[in-house]
Scaffold this motif. Structure first.
Motif, PDB file in Angstrom:
ATOM      1  N   ASN A 122       0.955  -1.261  -0.059  1.00 45.57           N
ATOM      2  CA  ASN A 122       0.094   0.013   0.021  1.00 45.57           C
ATOM      3  C   ASN A 122       0.766   1.266   0.129  1.00 45.57           C
ATOM      4  O   ASN A 122       1.056   1.777   0.908  1.00 45.57           O
ATOM      5  N   MET A 123       1.352   1.702  -1.063  1.00 39.71           N
ATOM      6  CA  MET A 123       2.312   2.775  -1.409  1.00 39.71           C
ATOM      7  C   MET A 123       1.821   4.130  -0.998  1.00 39.71           C
ATOM      8  O   MET A 123       2.400   4.928  -0.530  1.00 39.71           O
ATOM      9  N   SER A 124       0.529   4.277  -1.264  1.00 41.53           N
ATOM     10  CA  SER A 124      -0.159   5.679  -1.041  1.00 41.53           C
ATOM     11  C   SER A 124      -0.301   5.804   0.329  1.00 41.53           C
ATOM     12  O   SER A 124       0.043   6.935   0.634  1.00 41.53           O
ATOM     13  N   LEU A 125      -0.375   4.872   1.268  1.00 41.76           N
ATOM     14  CA  LEU A 125      -0.443   4.868   2.691  1.00 41.76           C
ATOM     15  C   LEU A 125       1.071   5.041   3.410  1.00 41.76           C
ATOM     16  O   LEU A 125       0.970   6.132   4.136  1.00 41.76           O
ATOM     17  N   ILE A 126       1.761   4.265   2.914  1.00 39.86           N
ATOM     18  CA  ILE A 126       3.418   4.244   3.272  1.00 39.86           C
ATOM     19  C   ILE A 126       3.896   5.844   3.043  1.00 39.86           C
ATOM     20  O   ILE A 126       4.637   6.296   4.158  1.00 39.86           O
ATOM     21  N   SER A 127       3.697   6.093   1.918  1.00 43.60           N
ATOM     22  CA  SER A 127       4.509   7.248   1.346  1.00 43.60           C
ATOM     23  C   SER A 127       3.991   8.531   2.282  1.00 43.60           C
ATOM     24  O   SER A 127       4.722   9.458   2.318  1.00 43.60           O
ATOM     25  N   ARG A 128       3.092   8.519   2.837  1.00 44.07           N
ATOM     26  CA  ARG A 128       2.450   9.663   3.873  1.00 44.07           C
ATOM     27  C   ARG A 128       3.360   9.894   5.220  1.00 44.07           C
ATOM     28  O   ARG A 128       3.355  10.754   5.667  1.00 44.07           O
ATOM     29  N   PHE A 129       3.922   8.717   5.416  1.00 46.66           N
ATOM     30  CA  PHE A 129       4.611   8.595   6.729  1.00 46.66           C
ATOM     31  C   PHE A 129       6.114   8.577   6.547  1.00 46.66           C
ATOM     32  O   PHE A 129       6.897   8.197   7.386  1.00 46.66           O
ATOM     33  N   ILE A 130       6.641   9.166   5.412  1.00 47.88           N
ATOM     34  CA  ILE A 130       7.958   9.213   5.026  1.00 47.88           C
ATOM     35  C   ILE A 130       8.361  10.650   4.718  1.00 47.88           C
ATOM     36  O   ILE A 130       7.698  11.363   4.023  1.00 47.88           O
ATOM     37  N   SER A 132      -0.976   5.786  16.992  1.00 45.16           N
ATOM     38  CA  SER A 132      -0.858   4.549  18.208  1.00 45.16           C
ATOM     39  C   SER A 132       0.380   3.810  17.776  1.00 45.16           C
ATOM     40  O   SER A 132       1.192   3.853  16.896  1.00 45.16           O
ATOM     41  N   LEU A 133       0.907   3.568  19.117  1.00 47.60           N
ATOM     42  CA  LEU A 133       2.149   2.807  19.090  1.00 47.60           C
ATOM     43  C   LEU A 133       2.163   1.631  18.124  1.00 47.60           C
ATOM     44  O   LEU A 133       2.979   1.172  17.735  1.00 47.60           O
ATOM     45  N   LYS A 134       1.015   0.883  18.029  1.00 52.14           N
ATOM     46  CA  LYS A 134       0.649  -0.302  17.403  1.00 52.14           C
ATOM     47  C   LYS A 134       0.812  -0.129  15.684  1.00 52.14           C
ATOM     48  O   LYS A 134       1.427  -0.779  15.099  1.00 52.14           O
ATOM     49  N   GLN A 135       0.161   1.132  15.443  1.00 50.68           N
ATOM     50  CA  GLN A 135       0.079   1.473  14.209  1.00 50.68           C
ATOM     51  C   GLN A 135       1.526   2.034  13.644  1.00 50.68           C
ATOM     52  O   GLN A 135       1.924   1.622  12.537  1.00 50.68           O
ATOM     53  N   GLN A 136       2.097   2.527  14.656  1.00 51.01           N
ATOM     54  CA  GLN A 136       3.639   2.967  14.248  1.00 51.01           C
ATOM     55  C   GLN A 136       4.510   1.846  13.966  1.00 51.01           C
ATOM     56  O   GLN A 136       5.332   1.900  13.061  1.00 51.01           O
ATOM     57  N   ARG A 137       4.257   0.845  14.766  1.00 51.18           N
ATOM     58  CA  ARG A 137       5.321  -0.169  14.621  1.00 51.18           C
ATOM     59  C   ARG A 137       4.858  -0.856  13.254  1.00 51.18           C
ATOM     60  O   ARG A 137       5.817  -1.477  12.562  1.00 51.18           O
ATOM     61  N   LEU A 138       3.513  -0.961  12.929  1.00 52.63           N
ATOM     62  CA  LEU A 138       3.119  -1.777  11.643  1.00 52.63           C
ATOM     63  C   LEU A 138       3.642  -1.135  10.544  1.00 52.63           C
ATOM     64  O   LEU A 138       3.883  -1.447   9.421  1.00 52.63           O
ATOM     65  N   ILE A 139       3.463   0.296  10.697  1.00 53.06           N
ATOM     66  CA  ILE A 139       4.114   1.318   9.491  1.00 53.06           C
ATOM     67  C   ILE A 139       5.463   1.167   9.523  1.00 53.06           C
ATOM     68  O   ILE A 139       6.040   0.955   8.111  1.00 53.06           O
ATOM     69  N   THR A 140       6.338   1.049  10.463  1.00 53.34           N
ATOM     70  CA  THR A 140       7.795   0.835  10.246  1.00 53.34           C
ATOM     71  C   THR A 140       8.093  -0.374   9.783  1.00 53.34           C
ATOM     72  O   THR A 140       9.093  -0.688   8.701  1.00 53.34           O
ATOM     73  N   ILE A 141       7.417  -1.517   9.983  1.00 54.33           N
ATOM     74  CA  ILE A 141       7.669  -2.898   9.528  1.00 54.33           C
ATOM     75  C   ILE A 141       7.297  -2.795   7.808  1.00 54.33           C
ATOM     76  O   ILE A 141       8.243  -3.244   7.243  1.00 54.33           O
ATOM     77  N   ALA A 142       6.212  -1.890   7.696  1.00 54.59           N
ATOM     78  CA  ALA A 142       5.768  -2.303   6.218  1.00 54.59           C
ATOM     79  C   ALA A 142       6.866  -1.102   5.487  1.00 54.59           C
ATOM     80  O   ALA A 142       7.014  -1.585   4.144  1.00 54.59           O
ATOM     81  N   ALA A 193       9.211  -2.827   2.320  1.00 54.44           N
ATOM     82  CA  ALA A 193       9.061  -2.159   1.108  1.00 54.44           C
ATOM     83  C   ALA A 193      10.348  -1.850   0.402  1.00 54.44           C
ATOM     84  O   ALA A 193      10.658  -1.675  -0.665  1.00 54.44           O
ATOM     85  N   ARG A 194      11.256  -1.316   1.441  1.00 54.98           N
ATOM     86  CA  ARG A 194      12.605  -1.084   0.887  1.00 54.98           C
ATOM     87  C   ARG A 194      13.349  -2.154   0.691  1.00 54.98           C
ATOM     88  O   ARG A 194      14.230  -2.114  -0.580  1.00 54.98           O
ATOM     89  N   ILE A 195      13.242  -3.304   1.392  1.00 58.10           N
ATOM     90  CA  ILE A 195      14.159  -4.351   1.084  1.00 58.10           C
ATOM     91  C   ILE A 195      13.799  -4.955  -0.232  1.00 58.10           C
ATOM     92  O   ILE A 195      14.408  -5.602  -1.252  1.00 58.10           O
ATOM     93  N   LEU A 196      12.190  -4.899  -0.612  1.00 55.42           N
ATOM     94  CA  LEU A 196      11.804  -5.444  -1.739  1.00 55.42           C
ATOM     95  C   LEU A 196      12.017  -4.396  -2.992  1.00 55.42           C
ATOM     96  O   LEU A 196      11.423  -4.641  -4.028  1.00 55.42           O
ATOM     97  N   SER A 197      12.582  -3.408  -2.812  1.00 54.31           N
ATOM     98  CA  SER A 197      13.219  -2.202  -3.691  1.00 54.31           C
ATOM     99  C   SER A 197      11.719  -1.750  -4.346  1.00 54.31           C
ATOM    100  O   SER A 197      12.029  -1.064  -5.519  1.00 54.31           O
ATOM    101  N   SER A 198      10.811  -1.619  -3.573  1.00 55.51           N
ATOM    102  CA  SER A 198       9.352  -0.996  -3.990  1.00 55.51           C
ATOM    103  C   SER A 198       9.570   0.568  -3.548  1.00 55.51           C
ATOM    104  O   SER A 198       8.895   1.503  -3.961  1.00 55.51           O
TER     105      SER A 198
END
Length: 94
Positions: A32-40, A55-65, A69-74
């Motif tokens: 979900n690149m449109s969502l992820i790009s808002r937090f960079i 929230s703490l849980k959401q931030q953890r999930l965003i960080t992992i995502a 995405a960085r590892i998969l070169s997207s």
């Protein structure tokens, strides 16, 4: 009314509640690149939880995502577009 009593009265400012950055139906996923790009940030850094208002849980999930995405070169690890532009201007054309 004297000044000592005025200090304890609350000001009646209008307070508009901000919408949460992630809606209930949004799926936090590395695809979900449109969502992820808002937090960079512009430099490619992950924004802090305080800035994102997550929230703490959401931030953890965003960080992992983002990391997946960085590892998969997207998603790039760094966003160096501005640095390259500055370097190009200083070079001579031979």
């Amino acid at each position: 009314m004297d000044k000592s009593k005025r200090l304890f009265l609350k000001s009646k400012r209008s307070f508009r509640r901000r919408l949460p950055p992630i809606q209930a139906g949004d799926r936090i996923d590395y695809r979900n690149m449109s969502l992820i790009s808002r937090f960079i940030s512009e430099q490619g850094k992950i924004l802090s939880r305080r800035v994102n208002r997550l929230s703490l849980k959401q931030q953890r999930l965003i960080t992992i995502a983002i990391k997946q995405a960085r590892i998969l070169s997207s998603l790039p690890f760094l966003n160096n577009e501005k640095q390259f532009e500055k370097k190009r201007v200083g070079h001579y054309n031979y």
